[in-house]
Design a protein around this motif. Structure first.
Motif, mmCIF file in Angstrom:
data_model
loop_
_atom_site.group_PDB
_atom_site.id
_atom_site.type_symbol
_atom_site.label_atom_id
_atom_site.label_comp_id
_atom_site.label_asym_id
_atom_site.label_seq_id
_atom_site.Cartn_x
_atom_site.Cartn_y
_atom_site.Cartn_z
ATOM 1 N N GLY A 238 0.918 -1.540 0.112
ATOM 2 C CA GLY A 238 0.098 0.155 0.470
ATOM 3 C C GLY A 238 1.462 0.982 -0.318
ATOM 4 N N THR A 257 2.636 -0.329 4.845
ATOM 5 C CA THR A 257 1.377 -0.347 5.219
ATOM 6 C C THR A 257 0.448 -2.515 3.685
ATOM 7 O OG1 THR A 257 0.809 1.441 4.349
ATOM 8 C CG2 THR A 257 0.345 1.058 6.886
ATOM 9 N N GLY A 261 -4.832 -3.095 3.994
ATOM 10 C CA GLY A 261 -5.612 -2.191 5.240
ATOM 11 C C GLY A 261 -4.792 -3.081 6.240
#
Lengths: 404, 294
Positions: A238, A257, A261
């Motif tokens: 991410g 990350t 999520g």
């Protein structure tokens, strides 16, 4: 109050009972209030401490990356907290056993022959869970890395030409000389935010967006926040966020990350750092009396044979290794030699066991099994090809289809 | 007390009176056979550990045969090299159950024992006030915490010096410190261990004010102690665990790091202070408004 009093006067006593009951209850306000104040303190103090990102002159991402590159911090000491959550099933002891097996070292869990103080076995523990490390460095010749454990500590000390590993729990010492172990012991596994940041910055190219996202306070120091985001769709990464010390350009915190999520896959940051010269005695080490010392050379006995043999196998297997794609979407692929799961050769039962962790997928390439972690996914086709990368399942299937 | 004081027409309790009360409480507590037996058992633990390690390593091998090691209480593998480590091992071995159990027995007995023996009302006849009596009882329990810890530490120090070599020692970070500094750290560790018991002491005192039976109070305190220790092992409760009074107990070992790692130590001391404040004030709330019938 006392029973004798209330016997004397019943009618007046009832009203008094009520009042004294209330007064009694009122006394319990004190412990409740103490608890309330404590809860408020625990809840609010970090919030107050966190508030207020520092005001720093604006910099561009390029300037910041340059600052990291130019950073010449040679002397520091500090505490690093590192949390890794790859989403691997929690296998407890089995996991660490596998890990030390993977690194090709006879780990403490692996067998009686190895030393509990062998660095490669010890540092793979960092792969999962939360750990507290202490780092100290004084120039390129003297470093120390300690892994804080419950009532014990594992220290890796590099002092001049000596590299010492000391496991206080088992009172075992591992010794080798720096030239043999290729210089700095830290390089065996990334542990400090700087190690991670170096890795991440290597991946920066035109498939990446790099921005400066404000400032932050890390370990009491003002820092810029550098955010690296893959532009490609298929990546499971991410964002990578690196907090860079405004004064020294030293990365203080690294957070990776996943796109899915949730909690960070890797979160490594200083909780306390000082750029003063560490005490010279920090790097002094003489093996304690009675400690079992394993020389690095001794390790090249039987275990090293196995290790070399294992390496040979892997090298053979990885012969056809190629990388598809570029940047964050790159997928490593190799042929295991037509045997489905590579682990099947190690034992049919284990192969089946591993298969139960994966998802079955079908595509133009045929069918196969996808093993998923929160960051890295791997597709093993039934005809024995392996595709692995920090990419989504769909991207793996697409790559397999394209290769067909 | 001087004559002038005793002749005063209205006897207001002088500050010295508190110390008189404390002194009599201390001498009653420490002269009990029960207390002496508890201290005797605590003193025997280091002897047992020391002799066991001595026998196992008498053939010159290191503890655990050197193969992987790491089993047993903290620091046990270093004892045969330096007797001072027996202090740390003995404290690590007694802190989870032995020490808090002894403290629980003494704290649980503090009020409830007097009540069940029928002596509590005589104590309250003296012009000391309930709050002061409670404070004196708590001070006595804390004195017992310190005494129990020091008994373990001193016994371990003596046994360690008799059975094993002493000298410079290696901290768990691998650095070397002198024997004098090692002794200093051992003393500091004993103080921290004693302070770690302050929370259980307050809890036991509160339980003691709830019941009129000494045995019930001791059993409840020790039962709570064991329950918390079990809950502290359950990984699913990790959000709650930092608030268990026993969670940071073994942080005393951080004093043997170089440099000392203070984070968990301060957390432990803060938590003990919190338990003392909450359960101490709860004990006060209960005791100062309680009907004393026995």
């Amino acid at each position: 109050m006392a029973p004798i009093d209330s016997d004397d006067n019943r009618t007046a006593g009832e009203g008094e009972d009520l009042r004294s009951g209330r007064r009694r209850a009122a006394r319990y306000v004190v412990p409740v209030a103490v608890m309330g104040v404590a809860a408020a303190t625990i809840g609010l103090v970090p919030a107050i401490a966190d508030s207020g990102d520092p005001d720093l002159p604006k910099v561009t991402a390029e300037q910041l990356i340059e600052k990291i590159a130019k950073s010449d911090v040679e002397q520091l000491s500090g505490t690093v907290k590192i949390t890794t959550d790859l989403g691997l099933p929690d296998l407890g002891g089995l996991e660490s056993g596998l890990m030390s097996g993977m690194s090709g070292a006879p780990g403490a869990a692996g067998g009686g022959d190895g030393s509990a103080a062998d660095p490669s076995a010890k540092l793979t523990e960092l792969v999962s869970g939360t750990h507290t490390l202490r780092v100290a460095a004084d120039g390129p010749d003297r470093q120390k890395l300690s892994l804080l454990e419950n009532a014990a500590e594992y220290s890796l000390i590099h002092d001049g030409k000596d590299v010492w590993g000391y496991d206080s729990k088992s009172n075992e010492v591992y010794h080798s000389t720096a030239s043999e172990s290729a210089g700095q012991p830290e390089k065996e596994a990334p542990a400090t935010p700087k190690d991670f940041a170096d890795q991440a910055l290597k991946a920066v190219d035109d498939t990446t967006s790099v921005t400066v996202d404000g400032t932050a306070q890390v370990a009491g120091r003002d820092a810029y926040r550098l955010v690296i985001k893959p532009k490609q769709e298929g990546s499971t990464v991410g964002a990578v966020s690196i907090a860079v010390d405004a004064k020294t350009g030293m990365p203080l915190k690294f957070t990776l990350t996943p796109k899915s999520g949730g909690a960070a896959v890797v979160d490594a940051g200083f909780t306390q750092v000082s750029f003063a010269k560490p005490d010279a005695s920090t790097f002094d080490f003489t093996p304690p009396k009675g400690a079992k010392v394993t020389e690095g050379d001794e390790m090249t006995g039987a275990p090293e044979h196995e290790r070399e043999a294992a390496r040979g196998d892997v090298a053979e297997e990885l012969d056809g290794l190629e990388v598809i794609g570029e940047g964050w979407d790159s997928i490593a692929t190799f042929d295991t030699g037509g045997q489905g799961l590579p682990t099947a050769s190690a034992g049919g039962d284990l192969g089946g066991f591993l298969g139960s962790f994966g998802d079955q997928v079908k595509g133009d390439f045929g069918s196969g099994t996808v093993f998923k972690t929160r960051l890295v996914n791997a597709l093993i086709t039934d005809d024995g090809r392996v595709y692995a990368g920090a990419v989504t399942k769909d991207a793996l299937v697409k790559a397999a289809d394209a290769a067909r | 007390m001087s004559r002038a004081e005793t002749r005063r027409p209205v006897r207001t309790p002088s500050p010295l009176w508190t110390f008189g009360l404390l002194r009599s409480e201390l001498s009653i507590t420490f002269r009990r056979w029960r207390t002496l037996a508890l201290l005797g058992v605590l003193a025997a633990v280091p002897v047992l550990v020391g002799v066991a390690v001595k026998i196992e390593t008498s053939d010159g091998s290191s503890f655990g045969g050197g193969g992987g090691g790491g089993e047993g209480p903290a620091f046990i593998s270093q004892i045969s090299n330096n007797g001072l480590f027996l202090v740390f091992t003995a404290l690590a071995a007694t802190l989870p159950f032995f020490l808090p159990m002894a403290v629980g027995v003494v704290a649980g007995d503090a009020i409830a024992g007097e009540a069940s023996a029928g002596t509590l009302r005589y104590l309250l006849v003296a012009p000391a006030g309930r709050t002061r009596l409670l404070l004196t009882k708590y001070a006595t329990v804390i004195a017992f915490c310190l005494a129990a810890t020091l008994v373990v530490a001193v016994s371990a120090l003596v046994v360690g010096a008799l059975l094993f070599p002493v000298g410079d020692l290696i901290t768990i970070s691998g650095t070397r410190i002198g024997y004098a500094e090692g002794l200093g750290r051992a003393f500091l560790i004993a103080l921290v261990v004693a302070a770690s018991l302050v929370g259980v002491a307050a809890l036991g005192l509160f339980v003691s004010t709830l019941t009129g039976s000494g045995i019930a109070a001791m059993a409840t305190t020790v039962g709570l102690l064991i329950t918390v220790q079990i809950l502290d092992q359950i990984p699913q409760l990790d959000a709650l665990q930092p608030y268990f009074f026993s969670h940071y107990w073994l942080s005393f070992a951080d004093l043997m790091r170089e440099p000392v790692y203070w984070d968990d130590l301060t957390r432990n001391l803060g938590l003990q202070a919190l338990y003392a404040a909450v359960f101490g004030s709860a004990a006060w709330a209960r005791f100062s408004a309680k009907d004393i019938t026995a």
